[in-house]
Design a protein around this motif. Structure first.
Motif, PDB file in Angstrom:
ATOM      1  N   ALA A 186      48.261  44.590  32.054  1.00 31.83           N
ATOM      2  CA  ALA A 186      48.813  43.435  31.353  1.00 31.83           C
ATOM      3  C   ALA A 186      49.476  42.478  32.343  1.00 31.83           C
ATOM      4  O   ALA A 186      49.729  42.822  33.504  1.00 31.83           O
ATOM      5  CB  ALA A 186      49.831  43.894  30.304  1.00 31.83           C
ATOM      6  N   GLN A 187      49.746  41.287  31.863  1.00 32.97           N
ATOM      7  CA  GLN A 187      50.448  40.279  32.652  1.00 32.97           C
ATOM      8  C   GLN A 187      51.757  40.843  33.201  1.00 32.97           C
ATOM      9  O   GLN A 187      52.487  41.537  32.492  1.00 32.97           O
ATOM     10  CB  GLN A 187      50.739  39.053  31.776  1.00 32.97           C
ATOM     11  CG  GLN A 187      51.550  37.950  32.420  1.00 32.97           C
ATOM     12  CD  GLN A 187      50.745  37.109  33.395  1.00 32.97           C
ATOM     13  OE1 GLN A 187      49.524  37.181  33.427  1.00 32.97           O
ATOM     14  NE2 GLN A 187      51.426  36.291  34.183  1.00 32.97           N
ATOM     15  N   ASP A 188      52.033  40.570  34.470  1.00 36.39           N
ATOM     16  CA  ASP A 188      53.254  40.965  35.188  1.00 36.39           C
ATOM     17  C   ASP A 188      53.273  42.431  35.601  1.00 36.39           C
ATOM     18  O   ASP A 188      54.232  42.871  36.247  1.00 36.39           O
ATOM     19  CB  ASP A 188      54.526  40.645  34.391  1.00 36.39           C
ATOM     20  CG  ASP A 188      54.679  39.159  34.117  1.00 36.39           C
ATOM     21  OD1 ASP A 188      54.303  38.351  34.988  1.00 36.39           O
ATOM     22  OD2 ASP A 188      55.159  38.805  33.032  1.00 36.39           O
ATOM     23  N   ASP A 189      52.242  43.206  35.252  1.00 36.34           N
ATOM     24  CA  ASP A 189      52.176  44.587  35.741  1.00 36.34           C
ATOM     25  C   ASP A 189      52.012  44.601  37.254  1.00 36.34           C
ATOM     26  O   ASP A 189      51.375  43.711  37.841  1.00 36.34           O
ATOM     27  CB  ASP A 189      50.983  45.325  35.133  1.00 36.34           C
ATOM     28  CG  ASP A 189      51.217  45.798  33.720  1.00 36.34           C
ATOM     29  OD1 ASP A 189      52.313  45.553  33.181  1.00 36.34           O
ATOM     30  OD2 ASP A 189      50.291  46.408  33.145  1.00 36.34           O
ATOM     31  N   LEU A 190      52.544  45.631  37.883  1.00 31.87           N
ATOM     32  CA  LEU A 190      52.230  45.906  39.278  1.00 31.87           C
ATOM     33  C   LEU A 190      51.070  46.892  39.274  1.00 31.87           C
ATOM     34  O   LEU A 190      51.196  47.999  38.755  1.00 31.87           O
ATOM     35  CB  LEU A 190      53.428  46.486  40.011  1.00 31.87           C
ATOM     36  CG  LEU A 190      53.251  46.630  41.532  1.00 31.87           C
ATOM     37  CD1 LEU A 190      53.261  45.254  42.198  1.00 31.87           C
ATOM     38  CD2 LEU A 190      54.337  47.507  42.129  1.00 31.87           C
ATOM     39  N   ALA A 191      49.926  46.487  39.828  1.00 30.79           N
ATOM     40  CA  ALA A 191      48.734  47.333  39.839  1.00 30.79           C
ATOM     41  C   ALA A 191      48.561  47.958  41.212  1.00 30.79           C
ATOM     42  O   ALA A 191      48.645  47.274  42.229  1.00 30.79           O
ATOM     43  CB  ALA A 191      47.503  46.509  39.477  1.00 30.79           C
ATOM     44  N   VAL A 192      48.330  49.264  41.233  1.00 26.00           N
ATOM     45  CA  VAL A 192      47.982  49.975  42.462  1.00 26.00           C
ATOM     46  C   VAL A 192      46.467  50.099  42.470  1.00 26.00           C
ATOM     47  O   VAL A 192      45.880  50.618  41.505  1.00 26.00           O
ATOM     48  CB  VAL A 192      48.655  51.357  42.519  1.00 26.00           C
ATOM     49  CG1 VAL A 192      48.277  52.079  43.807  1.00 26.00           C
ATOM     50  CG2 VAL A 192      50.166  51.219  42.416  1.00 26.00           C
ATOM     51  N   VAL A 193      45.832  49.626  43.528  1.00 29.80           N
ATOM     52  CA  VAL A 193      44.383  49.470  43.514  1.00 29.80           C
ATOM     53  C   VAL A 193      43.766  49.859  44.850  1.00 29.80           C
ATOM     54  O   VAL A 193      44.437  49.891  45.890  1.00 29.80           O
ATOM     55  CB  VAL A 193      43.989  48.007  43.207  1.00 29.80           C
ATOM     56  CG1 VAL A 193      44.601  47.531  41.892  1.00 29.80           C
ATOM     57  CG2 VAL A 193      44.389  47.061  44.345  1.00 29.80           C
ATOM     58  N   GLN A 194      42.471  50.137  44.806  1.00 30.48           N
ATOM     59  CA  GLN A 194      41.605  50.041  45.962  1.00 30.48           C
ATOM     60  C   GLN A 194      40.683  48.859  45.678  1.00 30.48           C
ATOM     61  O   GLN A 194      40.210  48.698  44.551  1.00 30.48           O
ATOM     62  CB  GLN A 194      40.784  51.317  46.170  1.00 30.48           C
ATOM     63  CG  GLN A 194      41.601  52.530  46.553  1.00 30.48           C
ATOM     64  CD  GLN A 194      42.057  52.514  48.011  1.00 30.48           C
ATOM     65  OE1 GLN A 194      41.999  51.496  48.688  1.00 30.48           O
ATOM     66  NE2 GLN A 194      42.516  53.663  48.497  1.00 30.48           N
ATOM     67  N   PHE A 195      40.431  48.031  46.688  1.00 33.58           N
ATOM     68  CA  PHE A 195      39.633  46.839  46.424  1.00 33.58           C
ATOM     69  C   PHE A 195      38.867  46.425  47.666  1.00 33.58           C
ATOM     70  O   PHE A 195      39.183  46.805  48.798  1.00 33.58           O
ATOM     71  CB  PHE A 195      40.525  45.682  45.971  1.00 33.58           C
ATOM     72  CG  PHE A 195      41.244  44.997  47.106  1.00 33.58           C
ATOM     73  CD1 PHE A 195      40.741  43.848  47.684  1.00 33.58           C
ATOM     74  CD2 PHE A 195      42.415  45.531  47.611  1.00 33.58           C
ATOM     75  CE1 PHE A 195      41.386  43.245  48.754  1.00 33.58           C
ATOM     76  CE2 PHE A 195      43.079  44.931  48.665  1.00 33.58           C
ATOM     77  CZ  PHE A 195      42.564  43.782  49.240  1.00 33.58           C
ATOM     78  N   ALA A 196      37.836  45.636  47.428  1.00 29.97           N
ATOM     79  CA  ALA A 196      37.123  44.934  48.487  1.00 29.97           C
ATOM     80  C   ALA A 196      36.832  43.535  47.972  1.00 29.97           C
ATOM     81  O   ALA A 196      36.538  43.350  46.779  1.00 29.97           O
ATOM     82  CB  ALA A 196      35.827  45.651  48.859  1.00 29.97           C
ATOM     83  N   SER A 197      36.941  42.526  48.834  1.00 37.25           N
ATOM     84  CA  SER A 197      36.718  41.149  48.414  1.00 37.25           C
ATOM     85  C   SER A 197      35.735  40.463  49.357  1.00 37.25           C
ATOM     86  O   SER A 197      35.665  40.782  50.550  1.00 37.25           O
ATOM     87  CB  SER A 197      38.040  40.383  48.364  1.00 37.25           C
ATOM     88  OG  SER A 197      38.648  40.326  49.647  1.00 37.25           O
ATOM     89  N   TYR A 198      35.004  39.509  48.779  1.00 37.44           N
ATOM     90  CA  TYR A 198      33.943  38.824  49.506  1.00 37.44           C
ATOM     91  C   TYR A 198      33.962  37.343  49.138  1.00 37.44           C
ATOM     92  O   TYR A 198      34.396  36.970  48.041  1.00 37.44           O
ATOM     93  CB  TYR A 198      32.571  39.408  49.143  1.00 37.44           C
ATOM     94  CG  TYR A 198      32.487  40.902  49.298  1.00 37.44           C
ATOM     95  CD1 TYR A 198      31.947  41.478  50.432  1.00 37.44           C
ATOM     96  CD2 TYR A 198      32.975  41.747  48.294  1.00 37.44           C
ATOM     97  CE1 TYR A 198      31.879  42.863  50.580  1.00 37.44           C
ATOM     98  CE2 TYR A 198      32.916  43.125  48.432  1.00 37.44           C
ATOM     99  CZ  TYR A 198      32.371  43.678  49.565  1.00 37.44           C
ATOM    100  OH  TYR A 198      32.330  45.047  49.697  1.00 37.44           O
ATOM    101  N   ALA A 199      33.469  36.511  50.065  1.00 39.02           N
ATOM    102  CA  ALA A 199      33.232  35.093  49.799  1.00 39.02           C
ATOM    103  C   ALA A 199      31.730  34.872  49.794  1.00 39.02           C
ATOM    104  O   ALA A 199      31.015  35.381  50.668  1.00 39.02           O
ATOM    105  CB  ALA A 199      33.905  34.233  50.863  1.00 39.02           C
ATOM    106  N   TRP A 200      31.237  34.099  48.829  1.00 38.59           N
ATOM    107  CA  TRP A 200      29.792  33.956  48.630  1.00 38.59           C
ATOM    108  C   TRP A 200      29.467  32.536  48.193  1.00 38.59           C
ATOM    109  O   TRP A 200      30.070  32.010  47.263  1.00 38.59           O
ATOM    110  CB  TRP A 200      29.348  34.960  47.570  1.00 38.59           C
ATOM    111  CG  TRP A 200      27.869  35.044  47.349  1.00 38.59           C
ATOM    112  CD1 TRP A 200      26.879  34.773  48.244  1.00 38.59           C
ATOM    113  CD2 TRP A 200      27.226  35.457  46.155  1.00 38.59           C
ATOM    114  NE1 TRP A 200      25.660  34.992  47.686  1.00 38.59           N
ATOM    115  CE2 TRP A 200      25.840  35.425  46.392  1.00 38.59           C
ATOM    116  CE3 TRP A 200      27.688  35.866  44.911  1.00 38.59           C
ATOM    117  CZ2 TRP A 200      24.900  35.767  45.425  1.00 38.59           C
ATOM    118  CZ3 TRP A 200      26.762  36.218  43.959  1.00 38.59           C
ATOM    119  CH2 TRP A 200      25.382  36.167  44.212  1.00 38.59           C
TER     120      TRP A 200
END
Length: 337
Positions: A99-113
């Protein structure tokens, strides 16, 4: 921890894809196949934890790999990303909803395309801990893409420039105004602003500050004795949680409040700011915090009375802490990674 204790957090809190902070979240590995025909433009295949994500004419790419693992992302040559924001759950979890304002613990990868070229921007995989993202402080498209998703899920978010950095891009992050952003986010855990310690209440010590809990999400009321403070570090477990034991190298997710013994002034409070706070490690904070929280359990609320030698020995003028001030912290330990 927060503004004064964990200085590194302040530098990272507003960065949308460079925060590093992992709980063991189980995920469902389901098998489903959507066959495209005519105007249908999506294939979603999940087999034994491997996902295939393909949107012909919109976002033609494939994402494979298991939850929590480094994803394998392949971009179709010669295809251009779509102009609309797309957020797909490619591995479905069954945890709480982000939800909005939650602190999320994540694994992620990001790309530009851009369609003609693509490049990886960032990844938390391979680091010694996962990342944290505060939902609401990310680029608009990523905020929208994560809200409503369940923990334990892998989410692929395709963010056109209008929902990302706009026509100007973000040169510091290597993003141009023509780049669509692709995020592959594994939601390990989320912490709402109302998260609090949960466990068995411990005994009070009349020689130490008395702590009265507030409703969930609110700061506790701390009454400091009129006597002189102790000259040694004092640690009292007010609520004993049932989670894992904290190590010095853990990243913690906390709620906390800091006060000056001399006058009771609150100089820092995550509760008052309305945000759960990550603490990057106990080795990077003031000595009394590190000593006092190491060995505690996740889910606990801990009272720390910290003399100058274990606290702000030289003082901290901006919040009004003098060099000989003892400080008092109440810390809820919500998670450890």
């Amino acid at each position: 921890m927060g503004r004064l204790i964990d200085a590194a957090h302040g530098r990272r809190a507003a960065v949308c894809h460079r925060q590093r902070e992992v709980s063991s979240v189980h995920h469902n590995r389901s098998a489903r196949l959507v066959i495209l025909a005519g105007v249908i433009a999506a294939i979603l295949l999940i087999v034994a934890g491997t996902t295939l994500y393909l949107r012909p004419g919109q976002d033609p790419l494939t994402v494979s790999g298991g939850f929590g693992e480094q994803p394998r992302v392949t971009f179709a040559e010669g295809e251009r990303p779509g102009e609309d924001l797309v957020a797909e759950t490619v591995i479905a979890g069954n945890g709480v909803v982000a939800a909005q304002d939650d602190l999320a613990v994540v694994q992620f990868a990001s790309y530009a395309w851009t369609g003609t070229s693509h490049r990886q921007l960032d990844s938390s995989h391979g680091q010694d801990r996962p990342a944290v993202m505060r939902i609401g402080e990310l680029v608009p498209g990523l905020n929208k893409g994560l809200i409503g998703k369940k923990t334990g899920s892998r989410v692929v978010v395709s963010i056109p420039p209008k929902d990302g950095y706009g026509a100007t891009g973000n040169p510091q992050e290597g993003v141009t105004g023509a780049d669509t952003l692709i995020y592959v986010v594994d939601l390990l855990a989320t912490y709402p602003t109302t998260a609090s310690a949960r466990g068995r209440a411990g005994p009070a010590d009349p020689a130490l500050p008395q702590v009265v809990s507030a409703p969930a999400g609110g700061p506790p009321t701390v009454t400091i004795p009129a006597s002189d403070p102790p000259d040694q570090l004092r640690v009292r477990t007010l609520i004993e949680g049932a989670g894992p034991i904290i190590r010095a190298d853990h990243m913690l997710i906390t709620h906390y409040q800091g006060q000056v013994w001399r006058n009771g002034k609150v100089f820092d409070s995550s509760w008052s700011r309305g945000e759960v706070a990550p603490l990057s490690s106990l080795t990077g904070t003031i000595a009394g915090i590190g000593k006092g929280l190491t060995g505690q359990k996740v889910g606990s609320r801990v009272l720390l009375v910290i003399p100058p030698k274990d606290g702000y020995g030289k003082g901290a003028p901006q919040p009004g802490i003098k060099k000989d001030d003892t400080v008092v912290f109440v810390v809820d330990i919500l998670g450890a990674y």
